[in-house]
Scaffold this active site. Structure first.
Site, short mmCIF file in Angstrom:
data_model
loop_
_atom_site.label_atom_id
_atom_site.label_comp_id
_atom_site.label_asym_id
_atom_site.label_seq_id
_atom_site.Cartn_x
_atom_site.Cartn_y
_atom_site.Cartn_z
N THR A 268 0.99 -1.08 0.03
CA THR A 268 -0.28 0.29 -0.05
C THR A 268 1.04 0.88 0.25
OG1 THR A 268 -1.67 -1.44 1.26
CG2 THR A 268 -2.00 1.21 1.41
N ARG B 71 -12.67 -8.05 -2.88
CA ARG B 71 -12.09 -8.63 -1.50
C ARG B 71 -11.62 -6.41 -2.18
NH1 ARG B 71 -7.05 -5.99 1.11
NH2 ARG B 71 -6.85 -7.06 3.26
N THR C 253 -1.28 1.12 6.31
CA THR C 253 -0.53 -0.02 5.79
C THR C 253 -1.03 -1.16 6.70
OG1 THR C 253 0.75 -1.01 4.05
CG2 THR C 253 2.04 0.76 5.90
N GLY C 254 -1.07 -2.45 5.50
CA GLY C 254 -1.07 -3.63 7.02
C GLY C 254 -1.93 -4.43 6.44
#
Lengths: 306, 306
Positions: free
Chosen positions: A173, A201, A224-225
């Site tokens: 991301t 998704r 981000t993750g």
């Protein structure tokens, strides 16, 4: 006049020095530096926080090294589906887009939605229709193709695994946060999602409050993750609330959410943050996070590992 | 053993006694009561908060009076696109779906996503693919058709106005919150969106943190209103944070968010809420909100107007 500053990320995860060639490391560092300067120069020239986060995020979207825009990962059916969002801390205006195909810069479409529609969040073909009306730049599938990402898909498509970017568990991301000379805050996030993903998704990147949030009273955040955990923890707004309602500093709020609350939930990743004094915080609970920050006070960092 | 209770809504907006026939009023009251009993009976029989909010929300989705499931409004191109979400306050597990077509009960699909996938949020055709794998019940377009909603579309389609449900500005969403005997909380929300909507717009209903949130430490919330404002204000999680970080009661937190913060932003609507002692709160800043609540302490309300 306020201190002004910018912070950005290019994804977090298992990024190990041992697994990185020095050439690859130079490429990433140089791309992060270019994106940092793109945003910082906007602020230096008196531009707004919104324009600064746009400049940095577009630079990262256009770079094939990062999983956003050009260089996005492949879905299960060999396409690219991208998500992005943006928020203006001075007005709480926001725009977001998910499951977007063929628009060159998803974060720019998020901005168009914020500024030129009555809506906050548009999806898929409807978002593309709006992008055509706004005369945004489209690109053919080939533009988004990279050998590296295609090999990642082929490697796992038969194994029926869904990967958050890389085989070594990297959460791809990109995003940026900024505080401008007037103390206005903004945040933007953009992603190509997960390799081999199915079922349309979406993670936290296009969700205001989870992946992106900005409010002049508190902070601007881009995450981000592992998106599912960031959604359940409403990460970005949680940090804002810890500052506003509990009086925590930006740093303490980020530490609590990323290194305690997310860890307890099982969520890996990180974020970049800035408050209205221009203080930045770059926090992650994974092995590494591509990240950079620069402020009018003279601080400049470009880092990859812990 | 805990007090147990349930609260639900069937949409908020300009609902005026003068504009409602007594027959129509009886129909709405009876439908709200049926949905209330469906959920309350689950709790009375020792069932979970999740099963209770599902029972109430499915009852409202199946009733053509409300803008969710059967009776959903028409999009610009004459289709029905539905959004829903659910959250379990005991685990912070969550599921959400947006731009869904032909699945009979969107809230049930949100629950399937929560329980049987690694994801939180699925969209459109991908969500429908997952629904088929889970052997969920589909219905043809005719099932979702109602003369009333179709006339609403025809009335405004040439005017290029986007309506949040009715010509009299009603925000059609349904939802429920519950606290079970064990003090576990849950929330669910479901909507057919806006009449004549374009661009695959989604509001707050499928967004965890904005339209729906549940956490045993604080509260469970389901919102209804002008979704864009609820998204920007991260309404549901804001109430949770005001309780957890600032020590506000459920009632004070709901009042502050709905009647001060949302009003300042220009956002019309309301919400139903419950805390872990089983206390319910049903708050709105519009003319009316279809709503009902019932608790093991003997309180029962079924109301429409202010």
């Amino acid at each position: 006049m306020n201190n002004f500053s910018i912070a950005l990320h290019g994804g977090a995860g298992t990024i190990l020095r041992a697994a990185m060639s020095s050439e690859k490391e130079r490429e990433y560092t140089s791309a992060l530096k270019a994106a940092l300067d793109a945003g910082f120069n906007v602020l230096k020239d008196g531009g707004t926080a919104i324009d600064a986060v746009l400049a940095s995020t577009i630079s990262l979207e256009d770079c094939p090294l990062f999983n956003a825009g050009k260089g996005s990962v492949f879905t299960h059916d060999g396409k690219h589906e991208m998500d992005a969002s943006i928020m203006d801390g001075s007005t709480l205006a926001a725009g977001a887009v998910a499951c977007l195909r063929n628009v060159r810069n998803p974060v720019l479409l998020a901005k168009e939605i914020m500024v030129h529609s009555d809506h906050v969040m548009l999806l898929g073909e409807g978002a593309e229709e709006f992008a055509r009306i706004r005369k945004m730049k489209f690109e053919p599938d080939e533009y988004f193709y990279t050998d590296f990402r295609h090999k990642q898909l082929l490697d796992i498509v038969n194994e029926e695994r869904t990967q958050l970017d890389h085989s070594d568990k990297k959460f791809g991301t990109v995003g940026a946060v900024a505080c401008d000379r007037n103390g206005n805050l903004a945040a933007a996030t953009s992603t190509g999602g997960m390799t081999n993903k199915r079922y349309n998704r979406i993670g936290d990147s296009p969700v205001i409050g989870s992946g992106t949030y900005a409010n002049n009273r508190t902070c601007a955040i881009s995450c981000t993750g592992h998106g599912e955990f960031f959604l359940r923890a409403v990460v970005a707004y949680d940090i804002s609330c810890l500052m506003e309602y509990k009086g925590l500093t930006l740093e303490k709020a980020c530490e609590l959410v990323v290194n305690k609350k997310l860890v307890d939930l099982g969520g890996e990743g990180g974020l970049v943050a800035v408050d209205s004094q221009g203080t930045t915080s770059l926090v992650f609970n994974s092995e590494g996070m591509y990240r950079a920050s620069k402020s009018s006070a003279g601080i400049e960092t470009v880092l990859i590992y812990r």
